[in-house]
Design a protein around this motif. Structure first.
Motif, PDB file in Angstrom:
ATOM      1  N   LEU A 187       0.838  -1.196   0.000  1.00 32.94           N
ATOM      2  CA  LEU A 187       0.000   0.000   0.000  1.00 32.94           C
ATOM      3  C   LEU A 187       0.874   1.248   0.000  1.00 32.94           C
ATOM      4  CD1 LEU A 187      -2.945   1.177   0.405  1.00 32.94           C
ATOM      5  CD2 LEU A 187      -2.391   1.257   2.834  1.00 32.94           C
ATOM      6  N   VAL A 188       1.845   1.277   0.924  1.00 28.95           N
ATOM      7  CA  VAL A 188       2.695   2.464   1.060  1.00 28.95           C
ATOM      8  C   VAL A 188       3.430   2.746  -0.248  1.00 28.95           C
ATOM      9  CG1 VAL A 188       4.777   3.343   2.176  1.00 28.95           C
ATOM     10  CG2 VAL A 188       2.954   2.328   3.553  1.00 28.95           C
ATOM     11  N   SER A 189       4.036   1.709  -0.828  1.00 26.51           N
ATOM     12  CA  SER A 189       4.824   1.974  -2.031  1.00 26.51           C
ATOM     13  C   SER A 189       3.923   2.372  -3.198  1.00 26.51           C
ATOM     14  CB  SER A 189       5.667   0.751  -2.400  1.00 26.51           C
ATOM     15  OG  SER A 189       4.820  -0.357  -2.572  1.00 26.51           O
ATOM     16  N   GLU A 190       2.656   1.938  -3.154  1.00 30.71           N
ATOM     17  CA  GLU A 190       1.762   2.295  -4.254  1.00 30.71           C
ATOM     18  C   GLU A 190       1.228   3.711  -4.164  1.00 30.71           C
ATOM     19  OE1 GLU A 190      -1.677   0.131  -5.845  1.00 30.71           O
ATOM     20  OE2 GLU A 190      -0.560  -1.632  -5.167  1.00 30.71           O
ATOM     21  N   VAL A 191       0.932   4.157  -2.939  1.00 26.46           N
ATOM     22  CA  VAL A 191       0.276   5.468  -2.848  1.00 26.46           C
ATOM     23  C   VAL A 191       1.219   6.610  -2.481  1.00 26.46           C
ATOM     24  CG1 VAL A 191      -1.974   4.470  -2.307  1.00 26.46           C
ATOM     25  CG2 VAL A 191      -0.460   5.195  -0.451  1.00 26.46           C
ATOM     26  N   ALA A 192       2.313   6.311  -1.768  1.00 29.31           N
ATOM     27  CA  ALA A 192       3.112   7.412  -1.220  1.00 29.31           C
ATOM     28  C   ALA A 192       4.221   7.850  -2.176  1.00 29.31           C
ATOM     29  CB  ALA A 192       3.705   7.004   0.117  1.00 29.31           C
ATOM     30  N   GLN A 193       4.401   9.167  -2.272  1.00 28.35           N
ATOM     31  CA  GLN A 193       5.525   9.684  -3.048  1.00 28.35           C
ATOM     32  C   GLN A 193       6.736   9.912  -2.149  1.00 28.35           C
ATOM     33  OE1 GLN A 193       2.449  11.726  -3.324  1.00 28.35           O
ATOM     34  NE2 GLN A 193       1.810  10.054  -4.670  1.00 28.35           N
ATOM     35  N   HIS A 194       6.442  10.257  -0.879  1.00 29.73           N
ATOM     36  CA  HIS A 194       7.524  10.497   0.074  1.00 29.73           C
ATOM     37  C   HIS A 194       7.367   9.583   1.272  1.00 29.73           C
ATOM     38  CE1 HIS A 194       7.669  14.259  -2.213  1.00 29.73           C
ATOM     39  NE2 HIS A 194       8.955  14.270  -1.896  1.00 29.73           N
ATOM     40  N   ILE A 195       8.505   9.184   1.831  1.00 27.08           N
ATOM     41  CA  ILE A 195       8.452   8.325   3.010  1.00 27.08           C
ATOM     42  C   ILE A 195       9.435   8.826   4.062  1.00 27.08           C
ATOM     43  CG2 ILE A 195       8.805   5.989   3.905  1.00 27.08           C
ATOM     44  CD1 ILE A 195       8.033   4.851   1.252  1.00 27.08           C
ATOM     45  N   THR A 196       8.973   8.815   5.320  1.00 27.18           N
ATOM     46  CA  THR A 196       9.873   9.071   6.438  1.00 27.18           C
ATOM     47  C   THR A 196       9.883   7.795   7.277  1.00 27.18           C
ATOM     48  OG1 THR A 196       9.303  11.406   6.472  1.00 27.18           O
ATOM     49  CG2 THR A 196      10.315  10.510   8.468  1.00 27.18           C
ATOM     50  N   VAL A 197      11.076   7.357   7.680  1.00 21.38           N
ATOM     51  CA  VAL A 197      11.167   6.114   8.441  1.00 21.38           C
ATOM     52  C   VAL A 197      11.656   6.405   9.856  1.00 21.38           C
ATOM     53  CG1 VAL A 197      12.047   3.755   8.478  1.00 21.38           C
ATOM     54  CG2 VAL A 197      11.821   4.963   6.305  1.00 21.38           C
ATOM     55  N   LEU A 198      10.952   5.888  10.835  1.00 19.48           N
ATOM     56  CA  LEU A 198      11.355   6.026  12.233  1.00 19.48           C
ATOM     57  C   LEU A 198      11.838   4.678  12.749  1.00 19.48           C
ATOM     58  CD1 LEU A 198       8.460   8.086  13.902  1.00 19.48           C
ATOM     59  CD2 LEU A 198      10.612   8.926  12.945  1.00 19.48           C
ATOM     60  N   ASN A 199      12.803   4.737  13.661  1.00 17.76           N
ATOM     61  CA  ASN A 199      13.183   3.538  14.400  1.00 17.76           C
ATOM     62  C   ASN A 199      13.645   3.994  15.776  1.00 17.76           C
ATOM     63  OD1 ASN A 199      13.467   0.843  14.816  1.00 17.76           O
ATOM     64  ND2 ASN A 199      15.494   0.671  13.852  1.00 17.76           N
ATOM     65  N   PHE A 200      13.111   3.379  16.830  1.00 17.00           N
ATOM     66  CA  PHE A 200      13.397   3.798  18.208  1.00 17.00           C
ATOM     67  C   PHE A 200      13.237   5.312  18.367  1.00 17.00           C
ATOM     68  CE2 PHE A 200      15.894  -0.140  17.736  1.00 17.00           C
ATOM     69  CZ  PHE A 200      15.188  -0.903  18.657  1.00 17.00           C
ATOM     70  N   GLY A 201      12.203   5.860  17.749  1.00 15.33           N
ATOM     71  CA  GLY A 201      11.911   7.269  17.932  1.00 15.33           C
ATOM     72  C   GLY A 201      12.757   8.206  17.105  1.00 15.33           C
ATOM     73  N   ARG A 202      13.740   7.682  16.383  1.00 16.60           N
ATOM     74  CA  ARG A 202      14.611   8.552  15.586  1.00 16.60           C
ATOM     75  C   ARG A 202      14.306   8.392  14.110  1.00 16.60           C
ATOM     76  NH1 ARG A 202      18.820  10.897  18.676  1.00 16.60           N
ATOM     77  NH2 ARG A 202      19.360  11.948  16.740  1.00 16.60           N
ATOM     78  N   ARG A 203      14.497   9.477  13.392  1.00 18.20           N
ATOM     79  CA  ARG A 203      14.319   9.398  11.953  1.00 18.20           C
ATOM     80  C   ARG A 203      15.540   8.728  11.351  1.00 18.20           C
ATOM     81  NH1 ARG A 203      14.787  14.564   8.187  1.00 18.20           N
ATOM     82  NH2 ARG A 203      16.806  13.631   7.771  1.00 18.20           N
ATOM     83  N   ILE A 204      15.347   7.621  10.625  1.00 14.65           N
ATOM     84  CA  ILE A 204      16.523   6.980  10.030  1.00 14.65           C
ATOM     85  C   ILE A 204      16.563   7.157   8.520  1.00 14.65           C
ATOM     86  CG2 ILE A 204      16.864   5.282  11.873  1.00 14.65           C
ATOM     87  CD1 ILE A 204      15.554   3.204  10.013  1.00 14.65           C
ATOM     88  N   ALA A 205      15.478   7.591   7.925  1.00 15.12           N
ATOM     89  CA  ALA A 205      15.518   7.867   6.487  1.00 15.12           C
ATOM     90  C   ALA A 205      14.351   8.767   6.128  1.00 15.12           C
ATOM     91  CB  ALA A 205      15.434   6.573   5.688  1.00 15.12           C
ATOM     92  N   ASP A 206      14.499   9.484   5.031  1.00 17.84           N
ATOM     93  CA  ASP A 206      13.468  10.429   4.625  1.00 17.84           C
ATOM     94  C   ASP A 206      13.724  10.803   3.165  1.00 17.84           C
ATOM     95  OD1 ASP A 206      11.341  12.470   5.406  1.00 17.84           O
ATOM     96  OD2 ASP A 206      12.927  13.776   4.626  1.00 17.84           O
ATOM     97  N   GLY A 207      12.700  10.783   2.343  1.00 17.61           N
ATOM     98  CA  GLY A 207      12.900  11.187   0.948  1.00 17.61           C
ATOM     99  C   GLY A 207      11.896  10.555   0.020  1.00 17.61           C
ATOM    100  N   TYR A 208      12.245  10.514  -1.272  1.00 17.47           N
ATOM    101  CA  TYR A 208      11.352   9.905  -2.263  1.00 17.47           C
ATOM    102  C   TYR A 208      11.197   8.415  -1.972  1.00 17.47           C
ATOM    103  CZ  TYR A 208      11.408  14.168  -4.956  1.00 17.47           C
ATOM    104  OH  TYR A 208      11.238  15.459  -5.342  1.00 17.47           O
ATOM    105  N   SER A 209      10.026   7.909  -2.204  1.00 12.12           N
ATOM    106  CA  SER A 209       9.703   6.523  -1.853  1.00 12.12           C
ATOM    107  C   SER A 209      10.736   5.532  -2.360  1.00 12.12           C
ATOM    108  CB  SER A 209       8.348   6.139  -2.438  1.00 12.12           C
ATOM    109  OG  SER A 209       7.368   6.981  -1.949  1.00 12.12           O
ATOM    110  N   ALA A 210      11.018   5.603  -3.652  1.00 14.27           N
ATOM    111  CA  ALA A 210      11.886   4.598  -4.247  1.00 14.27           C
ATOM    112  C   ALA A 210      13.254   4.605  -3.553  1.00 14.27           C
ATOM    113  CB  ALA A 210      12.028   4.862  -5.730  1.00 14.27           C
TER     114      ALA A 210
END
Ligand code: ADP
Ligand code: MG
Length: 592
Positions: free
Chosen positions: A548-571
């Motif tokens: 679902l996420v890869s189909e609809v989202a253009q941007h993704i932010t990834v959290l792990n243990f409360g910290r942002r570990i990645a952010d940017g274009y989905s692909a």
């Protein structure tokens, strides 16, 4: 304008006008009867007591019935009104009507103060506070002898000259009761009434829908108290004598029993309950020869009714009547739903700056930065417990940020309470669905559409049309008039989304909208998200379903243990080694 002119509005029901005409005729007939029929003093007294009590009991349908707040001090407000009319006239020679108004104002003020305590208290604690207030009033009435005359009470309380005759005065009481009953009957479907019901059903959802929960509760208490004061003031004029024992805690319990018995959610219930509790003891009078039997029968009757008719007598009757209600036809008004996109054309809708939320030592959200651009879908992903929901809760104001800031449409909303953020343009749904379960789908969505500042706010037809369009947009216009408590999980989620859409937000936050849905419902959800996005509304979605996420989202932010570990274009993000390791590498989570 967010709603097209072609959107269907609720037609003004002609039955309503006839209903009102019939009501007026009925009330006038009752007043005429009260004036012309010869009555014994006994009948007069009972009628006078029933009408004035019923006014006070009406107050409880507001505070308890609509708003869900317990009030065990209604007799105190009744007493404030009664003593104002008693003392004001006999001691200070003030006009009856002015005394009545003063008593109501005093009650309103005290009611608002009592309501103010709901900021910190609820449930049992609130009950305790109202009981304490009741006791304080009783103590003052008994002990402040120079003013209240103490236990002796106030005697020879006059009535207005025109109404000196008891029959005329009774007619006045009936008119006042009927007027208040009508207003309260209307209140239920007014904005304030709906807000109260939303607060009663789910406070959190109410605040996120833009309702000032605290203000709503204070108003409920004040209105309830005013009606208590009004009833009490009329009572004093009716009986010409007041004393502290008439306004004790026991009487507050009687008021409460009356409203619970008749049905707390409707003025009709209040009238039924009051009438019955005043009449039953009279009917059972003949039993008084056998001590105790009378009370036992009386008590048993009340227990049985409350046990088998939890919504009171009127609630029971209405439940039977509702079975004959027709379903609303589908409107097919989905096209009528448009979004204004928040007006401003700035590219950034939301900005988090070093946002943190700590629970004690746990850094649930730890200095997270990201921006959401206008248009499109932005996904927030991460393993269970990585701080996604907490981020959303800080965003929508349910949690206070430990540090950092939140900018919505360029405005710093970090210190805004939840309802103010909704007004500023934030809309959201909840991971565990929060609907107002005693309301219909349409009512739920109308409250969403009622977001303060919305252009449809003052136009009832446009408001309902927008709500229907939002329901049609999620495919539920055919079930608009059904209670949401009977809906499937998928449909409840859809109503929640419709409620948020109806508010015309700038940004829609969706917390795991796919959780608990079956595969066909997930397909519908994906299509819905695409359709929302196509209409220009920006979405921030949390979801575990990577397809679902890869189909609809253009941007993704990834959290792990409360910290942002990645952010940017989905692909790019989905290929990021840290993301693969921390999230995608692990087995997919079951929704929390
Ligand atoms: P996610 O939504 O990403 O699964 P949450 O934001 O719900 O994660 O939780 C992040 C962390 O914060 C978890 O360790 C959770 O136990 C903790 N947490 C969440 N809410 C609270 C709270 N109200 N009080 C204490 N800890 C909380
Ligand atoms: Mg979560």
């Amino acid at each position: 304008m967010s709603t097209s002119a072609s959107a269907p509005a609720t037609p003004v029901r002609p039955q309503l006008r006839w209903g009102l005409a019939a009501y007026v005729v009925l009330v006038l007939a009752a007043m005429t009867l009260a004036i012309v029929i010869p009555k014994t003093g006994y009948i007069l007294n009972i009628s006078m007591q029933a009408t004035t009590y019923a006014i006070a009991v009406l107050g409880l349908t507001v505070v308890l019935g609509l708003c869900g707040q317990i009030n065990l001090a209604q007799a105190a407000f009744f007493g404030l009104g009664a003593y104002a009319v008693g003392i004001g006239q006999t001691e200070y020679g003030v006009n009856f009507w002015i005394c009545l108004l003063l008593g109501m104002s005093l009650a309103a003020l005290m009611g608002a103060l009592l309501g103010a305590s709901t900021l910190k208290l609820g449930g049992h604690y609130l009950a305790m506070v109202t009981i304490s207030f009741q006791q304080i009033v009783t103590l003052v009435l008994i002990n402040w002898i120079p003013v209240t005359k103490g236990p002796d009470g106030v005697r020879a309380i006059p009535r207005p000259a025109l109404l000196a005759d008891a029959s005329n005065y009774l007619a006045l009481c009936i008119a006042v009761l009927a007027g208040c009953g009508y207003l309260l009957w209307r209140l239920r479907d007014m904005r304030l009434g709906r807000a109260m019901r939303a607060v009663r059903d789910n406070e959190l959802a109410a605040s996120v829908a833009g309702i000032d929960v605290y203000r709503t509760k204070v108003l409920a208490f004040a209105i309830s108290a005013v009606l208590g004061g009004l009833g009490g003031g009329l009572f004093a004029g009716g009986f010409a004598y007041v004393s502290p024992d008439q306004f004790s805690f026991a009487e507050s319990v009687v008021f409460l029993t009356m409203v619970l018995l008749g049905g707390v959610s409707s003025p009709i219930g209040a009238a039924i309950g009051t009438g019955l509790l005043i009449l039953i003891p009279e009917w059972l009078r003949f039993l008084k020869a056998i001590p105790g039997l009378y009370l036992a029968i009386y008590g048993t009757a009340v227990i049985l009714i409350v046990l088998f008719m939890p919504d009171g007598i009127w609630g029971f009757i209405r439940g039977q009547l509702d079975r004959f209600k027709r379903r609303a036809p589908a409107t097919g008004a989905a096209d009528a739903l448009t979004f204004s996109g928040g007006g401003s054309g700035a590219e950034t809708v939301l900005e988090l700056r070093k946002l943190s939320k700590h629970f004690g030592g746990l850094k649930a959200v730890d200095e997270v930065d990201f921006t959401i651009r206008r248009g499109g879908v932005h996904a927030l992903i991460g393993p269970n417990g990585s701080g996604k929901t907490t981020t959303l809760n800080v965003l929508s104001g349910l949690y206070k940020a430990t540090s950092g800031s939140v900018l919505l449409n360029g405005q710093d909303v970090t210190n805004f309470p939840p309802h103010a953020r909704t007004i500023a343009g934030l809309g959201r749904t909840f991971q565990n669905i929060r609907l107002w379960r005693t309301m219909t789908a349409l009512e739920n969505v109308v409250i969403g559409a009622e977001r303060p500042g919305s252009p449809v706010l003052e136009d009832k037809d446009a408001l309902v049309a927008r709500a229907r369009a939002a329901l049609a947009f999620v495919g539920l216009d055919g079930r608009a008039d059904e209670l949401v408590s009977g809906f499937s999980y998928g449909h409840q989620r859809a109503v929640e989304i419709a409620r948020a859409l109806a508010a015309d937000p700038v940004l829609l936050l969706l917390d795991e909208p796919g959780a608990g849905l079956n595969s066909s419902e997930k397909v519908e959800l994906r299509n819905l998200l695409k359709r929302i996005s196509a209409r220009g509304l920006t979405i921030l979605i949390i979801d575990h379903d990577m397809t679902l996420v890869s189909e609809v989202a253009q941007h993704i932010t990834v959290l792990n243990f409360g910290r942002r570990i990645a952010d940017g274009y989905s692909a790019d993000v989905l290929r990021h080694p840290d993301v693969v390791a921390a999230y995608l590498g692990t087995a997919p989570d079951v929704a929390a």
